[in-house]
Motif scaffolding. Structure first.
Motif, short mmCIF file in Angstrom:
data_model
loop_
_atom_site.label_atom_id
_atom_site.label_comp_id
_atom_site.label_asym_id
_atom_site.label_seq_id
_atom_site.Cartn_x
_atom_site.Cartn_y
_atom_site.Cartn_z
N ILE A 21 0.84 -1.20 0.00
CA ILE A 21 0.00 0.00 0.00
C ILE A 21 0.87 1.25 0.00
O ILE A 21 0.65 2.19 -0.77
N VAL A 22 1.90 1.26 0.86
CA VAL A 22 2.80 2.41 0.94
C VAL A 22 3.52 2.61 -0.39
O VAL A 22 3.73 3.74 -0.84
N GLY A 23 3.88 1.50 -1.05
CA GLY A 23 4.51 1.59 -2.38
C GLY A 23 3.62 2.30 -3.37
O GLY A 23 4.08 3.18 -4.12
N TYR A 24 2.34 1.94 -3.38
CA TYR A 24 1.39 2.62 -4.27
C TYR A 24 1.30 4.10 -3.93
O TYR A 24 1.29 4.96 -4.81
N VAL A 25 1.21 4.40 -2.63
CA VAL A 25 1.07 5.79 -2.19
C VAL A 25 2.29 6.61 -2.62
O VAL A 25 2.16 7.71 -3.17
N GLN A 26 3.50 6.06 -2.37
CA GLN A 26 4.72 6.78 -2.72
C GLN A 26 4.85 6.99 -4.22
O GLN A 26 5.51 7.93 -4.67
N ASN A 27 4.22 6.12 -4.99
CA ASN A 27 4.29 6.24 -6.44
C ASN A 27 3.12 7.04 -7.01
O ASN A 27 2.96 7.11 -8.23
N GLY A 28 2.28 7.61 -6.13
CA GLY A 28 1.16 8.43 -6.57
C GLY A 28 -0.02 7.65 -7.10
O GLY A 28 -0.93 8.23 -7.71
N ASN A 67 -2.87 6.43 -5.99
CA ASN A 67 -3.79 6.46 -4.86
C ASN A 67 -4.98 5.52 -5.03
O ASN A 67 -5.43 4.88 -4.06
N ASN A 68 -5.50 5.41 -6.24
CA ASN A 68 -6.64 4.51 -6.47
C ASN A 68 -6.26 3.06 -6.23
O ASN A 68 -7.04 2.28 -5.67
N ASP A 69 -5.04 2.68 -6.67
CA ASP A 69 -4.57 1.32 -6.43
C ASP A 69 -4.41 1.06 -4.94
O ASP A 69 -4.71 -0.04 -4.44
N ALA A 70 -3.91 2.07 -4.22
CA ALA A 70 -3.77 1.95 -2.77
C ALA A 70 -5.13 1.75 -2.11
O ALA A 70 -5.28 0.91 -1.22
N LEU A 71 -6.14 2.52 -2.57
CA LEU A 71 -7.49 2.39 -2.02
C LEU A 71 -8.08 1.00 -2.27
O LEU A 71 -8.66 0.38 -1.38
N LYS A 72 -7.90 0.49 -3.50
CA LYS A 72 -8.43 -0.84 -3.83
C LYS A 72 -7.79 -1.92 -2.98
O LYS A 72 -8.46 -2.82 -2.47
N LEU A 73 -6.47 -1.83 -2.83
CA LEU A 73 -5.76 -2.84 -2.04
C LEU A 73 -6.15 -2.76 -0.57
O LEU A 73 -6.29 -3.78 0.10
#
Length: 784
Positions: free
Chosen positions: A383-390, A392-398
Motif C-alpha cells: 500500500i505504501v509503495g502505491y502511495v509513494q508512487n502516486g 492512490n486509487n490502487d492503494a485504495l483498492k488494495l
C-alpha cells in the motif's frame, strides 16, 4: 590392548548389553525381540534388567511400552521412577509427568531437576521457576544442572529477583568457579538488564571460556557500546563463530556497517572458521545499509564459490542487498530461482522499495500476489509503495481488499491511507479510516494522529484537525505540532499558528526545518513581515537550522506579497545557493499582483532558463501584460508559447458528493446536469449583483467586450462546482471545493457574496491555501 569382551551369556548383563547395542544402532525391533527373550528366560522380574529395558523404550520414543514395563515391575527404584518421569517430560507431556512426579515416594535431585529441565526446554519458564522454589522448600540438594536450567528460565522471563536468589545458592554451593554455571549467571544478568552485576561476575571469574566472552560482547552490543564489545573481542584468545557473528551483527544493527564488513573480511583472512548463514546474512545487511553493490557482489561470489546455497536467511539478505543497492533486476532473478514462497518480509519490502524507486509497481504486485503468508507488514508495504508512487486509487483498492480478506491494518497502514485521503482531499474516506482507527485503538498511535491532523486540514475541516491535536496532548511530537501549525497557516489563521509555535517552544519541543516552513508560511499568509524576519533569524541563530530552498521561497513570498518586490529580488540575489523554479515563481507571482512588469520579466526569464517549458511563467507574464493593457506584448508571449509547444495548465475544480468526485472546467458542458448547474449560476449571478457585487472583468486577460468577459467569469470552474453543490446538497451543508490553480480575483469576490446569499460556509482549497467563505467574508481577510 585387546577390546573388552561382552559379558558372560549366563548373566542377565548380556541382555542389558544387547539392549544398549540396539539403542545405539537405533533398531527398536531388535529391542522388542530381546524383551521377548528376557520374558522367555524368566529374567523379567529383575530390577536392573527391567530398568535397562525401560530406558531402552523411553529413549526409543516408545513411552507407552516403557510405562507398561514400569507398571509390571514388582520392585521399583528411584531410577525407575526418574526414567519414566524423564520420558514424559522430554515429550512435553506434563500432565503425565506431573502425575508420576506426585507418586514418587522419595523424590531426589534428579526427579526435581527432570521437571525443571523439561519445563525450561518446552518454554514453560514460570513453571520451571516455581518447581525450583518448591525444590528449595523441600530441602533437596541442588545440582549444577538444576542451577543452569533455572537461570535460563529466569533469563527468559527476566525474573531478576529470583535470579539473584539463585546466585546466592551458587556462592553457598561453591559453584562460583564452575564455568557453565557462571556463564548461565552472566547470561541471566545480561538478559535481565543488569549489566553492572554481569561485569562484576565476569571480572571475578578466574577461568573464562569462549562462551563467557561471547556473553559480555552480547551485553555491550545490547547497550550500544560497540567500542567496549570490540575491546573484549580483541582480548579473546579463542574465538568461535558466535564471537565473530556477535561482532558483525552488532555493528550492523548499530549503524557501524563499514566496521561490520571489516570484521567479516578479517574472519575470511585470519580465521580457520567458515562463515555460517548468520555471518553472511549480517554482512549482506551491512552492504544493503550502505547501498554498496561492490562488496555485496564479492560476498555473493564467495557464496557461489563455496556452494553455500542461497536458501533461507542468506537468500533473503542477498535479495535485500541487491534491491537496496540498485541491483533490483538481479534481486528479481534470485527470487525467480529460489521461488517467491521463500521470500521473507524484509526481502519483500526491500524488493518493493527498489521497484518503487524505479516507478515500476507491476513486478512488485506480482511478487505480493504470489506470497503465501501475507502479514500486515507485506500488505502495508504494498500500500505504501502505491502511495509513494502516486497510485492512490490502487492503494485504495488494495486497502479495501485488506479489510475484507487480509490482516487487521496497523498504525502504518492507516497512516498511509490517511495520506491518500489527504492527497485526494477526501473527507469521506478520511472519516472512514478515522472510525477504523478508533475501533482498533490505533488512533492512539502518534503516526495515525499526525496523519489525521493532516488529512482533516487538507480536506478543509480545520476544527476536526484541532480536535485530534487536542486529544493527543500527552503524546505530541514535533510532527504533531508542525502538522497543526501548517494546517492553521494554510487555512489563514496565521496569528494562531504563530501562537501555537510559541507554545511549542515553551513546552521545550525542538522545531525542525519543516516546522519553520510552516511558521514562515503563516507569516506570509497574513503579511507579518517583521515576525517572519525574526523567525528566519531564530531558525539559524538559536536552533542552528540551515535554510533550505523551501525557507528561501517562504521569505521571497513574504516580501513579495507585502509589496516589497525589490527586497524580495535582493534576497534572491543574496542566496548562497542557486534559486530554483519556486523562488523565481514566487517573485513572478508577486510582480503580477503588484503589476511590476520590469521585475516580472527578469523573474520569468530566470525561471525559463531553469525550466524552459514552464507554462506558468509564460502565462503569468502574458497575464501581467494583459492586466497593464499591453495587448501586443501579451500576444507575443502567447505566440512564443505556442511556437515552443508549451501548453497552458487548464484550470479545473472538483467536489465530492456522496462518495463521488465531480470535476468541472471553465465553460464546462460535459456534466449530465449542466442545464440545472448553468441555471443555478444565472440565478446566483443576478442575485449577488443586486447585493452589490461588481464583476472584475480585468480578471479576463483578453481584449474582449465586457459582456463576453462577464460570461466567461460566470462560468469559471469553481463557480460551476459551487452551483452543482447547491443543487445537490441540503441547505446549510458546508461546500468543499478543490482547485488546481489559484482562485482569481473575481471568483474570490463572488464567493464572498454567494456565501452570504445562500447562508452556507464554502471552503475552497486552491494551489496555495484554503479560503473559508462565510457570511460575506473570507478567512484570508483578502490578503492572498
Amino acid at each position: 590392548m585387546e577390546a573388552p569382551k561382552p559379558p558372560s551369556p549366563t548373566s542377565s548383563d548380556v541382555y542389558a548389553y544387547l539392549l544398549q547395542t540396539s539403542l545405539k544402532s537405533k533398531d527398536p525391533f531388535a529391542g522388542k525381540l530381546i524383551h521377548a527373550r528376557i520374558i522367555k528366560a524368566g529374567l523379567h522380574l529383575g530390577v536392573f534388567l527391567m530398568n535397562n529395558l525401560m530406558t531402552f523404550y523411553a529413549k526409543s520414543g516408545f513411552v507407552s511400552d516403557a510405562h507398561r514395563v514400569f507398571d509390571e515391575m514388582n520392585v521399583r527404584t528411584i531410577f525407575s521412577w526418574n526414567t519414566i518421569l524423564s520420558a514424559y517430560a522430554k515429550q512435553g507431556r506434563f500432565d503425565k509427568a506431573h502425575r508420576v512426579f506426585e507418586e514418587i515416594p522419595d523424590r531426589d535431585s534428579v526427579s526435581w531437576t527432570t521437571m525443571i529441565v523439561g519445563y525450561n526446554q518446552m518454554g514453560r519458564f514460570e513453571n520451571a521457576i516455581q518447581m525450583f522454589l518448591e525444590m528449595v522448600g523441600s530441602r533437596v540438594a541442588l545440582t549444577q544442572y538444576t542451577i543452569t536450567n533455572v537461570l535460563a528460565s529466569c533469563a527468559a522471563v527476566e525474573a531478576l529477583d529470583i535470579g539473584r536468589e539463585v546466585h546466592s545458592f551458587v556462592v553457598k554451593l561453591g559453584l562460583s568457579s564452575c564455568i557453565p554455571v557462571v556463564n548461565s549467571l552472566l547470561n541471566m544478568y545480561v538478559k535481565c538488564g543488569d549489566p553492572v552485576t554481569a561485569k562484576v561476575v565476569f571480572d571475578m571469574m578466574r577461568l573464562k571460556n569462549t562462551s563467557s566472552w561471547n556473553v559480555m560482547i552480547s551485553l555491550h552490543m545490547k547497550s550500544g557500546r560497540v567500542d567496549l564489545a570490540l575491546a573484549q573481542f580483541e582480548q579473546m584468545e579463542v574465538r568461535d563463530i558466535v564471537s565473530w557473528n556477535s561482532m558483525i551483527a552488532g555493528c550492523n544493527q548499530h549503524g557501524f556497517d563499514l566496521e561490520a564488513l571489516e570484521i567479516f573480511s578479517n574472519l575470511l583472512k585470519n580465521s580457520s572458521l567458515r562463515p555460517d548463514k548468520f555471518t553472511l546474512a549480517s554482512a549482506l545487511s551491512a552492504c544493503a545499509n550502505l547501498e554498496n553493490l561492490d562488496p555485496g557482489k564479492q560476498i555473493h561470489g564467495y557464496i557461489i564459490r563455496t556452494e553455500f546455497g542461497t536458501s533461507g536467511a542468506v537468500g533473503n539478505a542477498l535479495i535485500s542487498m541487491y534491491a537496496k543497492s540498485g541491483g533490483v533486476e538481479i534481486a528479481r532473478k534470485i527470487v525467480e530461482q529460489s521461488g517467491s514462497s521463500n521470500l521473507d518480509i524484509i526481502a519483500f519490502t526491500s524488493l518493493l522499495d527498489g521497484y518503487v524507486k524505479l516507478g515500476n509497481m507491476n513486478p512488485a504486485r506480482k511478487i505480493f500476489d504470489s506470497l503465501r503468508d501475507r502479514d500486515v507488514v507485506a500488505w502495508t508495504a504494498m500500500i505504501v509503495g502505491y502511495v509513494q508512487n502516486g497510485l492512490n486509487n490502487d492503494a485504495l483498492k488494495l486497502f479495501r481488499s485488506m479489510i475484507t480478506e487480509g490482516p487487521k491494518p496497523n498504525s502504518h497502514t492507516l497512516a498511509a491511507m490517511l495520506s491518500v485521503s489527504s492527497s485526494l482531499a477526501s473527507l469521506y474516506h478520511g472519516k472512514q479510516i478515522h472510525a477504523s482507527s478508533i475501533r482498533t485503538w490505533e488512533v492512539l498511535s502518534v503516526s495515525v494522529s499526525n496523519a489525521l491532523i493532516t488529512m482533516y486540514a487538507k480536506s478543509g475541516s480545520l476544527n476536526n484537525a484541532k480536535q485530534v491535536f487536542n486529544l493527543v496532548r500527552q503524546n505530541r511530537d514535533t510532527v504533531s505540532w508542525t502538522s497543526m501549525i501548517i494546517a492553521l497557516a494554510q487555512h489563514g489563521h496565521g496569528e494562531e499558528a504563530i501562537e501555537l509555535f510559541e507554545q511549542m517552544l515553551a513546552y521545550g519541543m525542538k522545531p525542525d526545518h519543516i516546522t519553520y516552513v510552516g511558521v514562515l508560511s503563516a507569516c506570509t499568509h497574513v503579511g507579518l513581515v517583521e515576525q517572519g524576519r525574526r523567525y528566519y533569524n531564530l531558525m539559524q541563530d538559536v536552533h542552528k537550522i540551515e535554510p533550505t530552498l523551501s525557507h528561501y521561497a517562504c521569505m521571497i513570498d513574504l516580501f513579495g506579497r507585502a509589496g516589497l518586490l525589490q527586497e524580495a529580488h535582493d534576497f534572491i540575489r543574496s542566496m548562497p545557493i542557486e534559486p530554483d523554479v519556486i523562488s523565481w515563481g514566487s517573485l513572478l507571482s508577486s510582480c503580477k499582483v503588484h503589476k511590476n512588469v520590469e521585475l516580472a520579466k527578469i523573474a520569468a526569464e530566470r525561471l525559463l532558463l531553469i525550466e524552459p517549458d514552464n507554462s506558468g511563467a509564460y502565462s503569468a507574464l502574458a497575464n501581467l501584460y494583459s492586466a497593464c493593457r499591453r495587448w501586443e506584448d501579451a500576444a507575443k508571449i502567447r505566440k512564443s508559447m505556442k511556437d515552443r509547444g508549451v501548453k497552458k495548465d487548464q484550470g479545473f475544480s472538483w467536489l465530492q458528493i456522496q462518495n463521488k468526485v465531480h470535476v468541472f472546467g471553465v465553460e464546462d458542458g460535459l456534466h449530465p446536469q449542466k442545464d440545472a448547474i448553468y441555471g443555478m449560476m444565472e440565478k446566483i449571478w443576478k442575485e449577488i449583483k443586486k447585493m452589490g457585487f461588481i464583476p472584475d472583468t480585468e480578471s479576463v486577460l483578453h481584449d474582449l467586450e465586457p459582456e463576453v468577459k462577464e460570461q466567461i467569469l460566470r462560468h469559471h470552474s469553481e463557480k460551476l462546482a459551487i452551483a452543482f453543490g447547491l443543487i445537490s446538497t441540503p441547505e446549510k451543508t458546508t461546500l468543499r471545493i478543490m482547485k488546481n490553480l489559484r482562485v482569481c480575483n473575481d471568483c474570490h469576490s463572488a464567493i464572498k457574496f454567494i456565501s452570504k446569499l445562500v447562508g452556507r460556509e464554502i471552503i475552497v482549497r486552491d494551489s496555495t491555501r484554503f479560503h473559508h467563505f462565510k457570511d460575506g467574508s473570507c478567512s484570508c481577510q483578502d490578503y492572498w
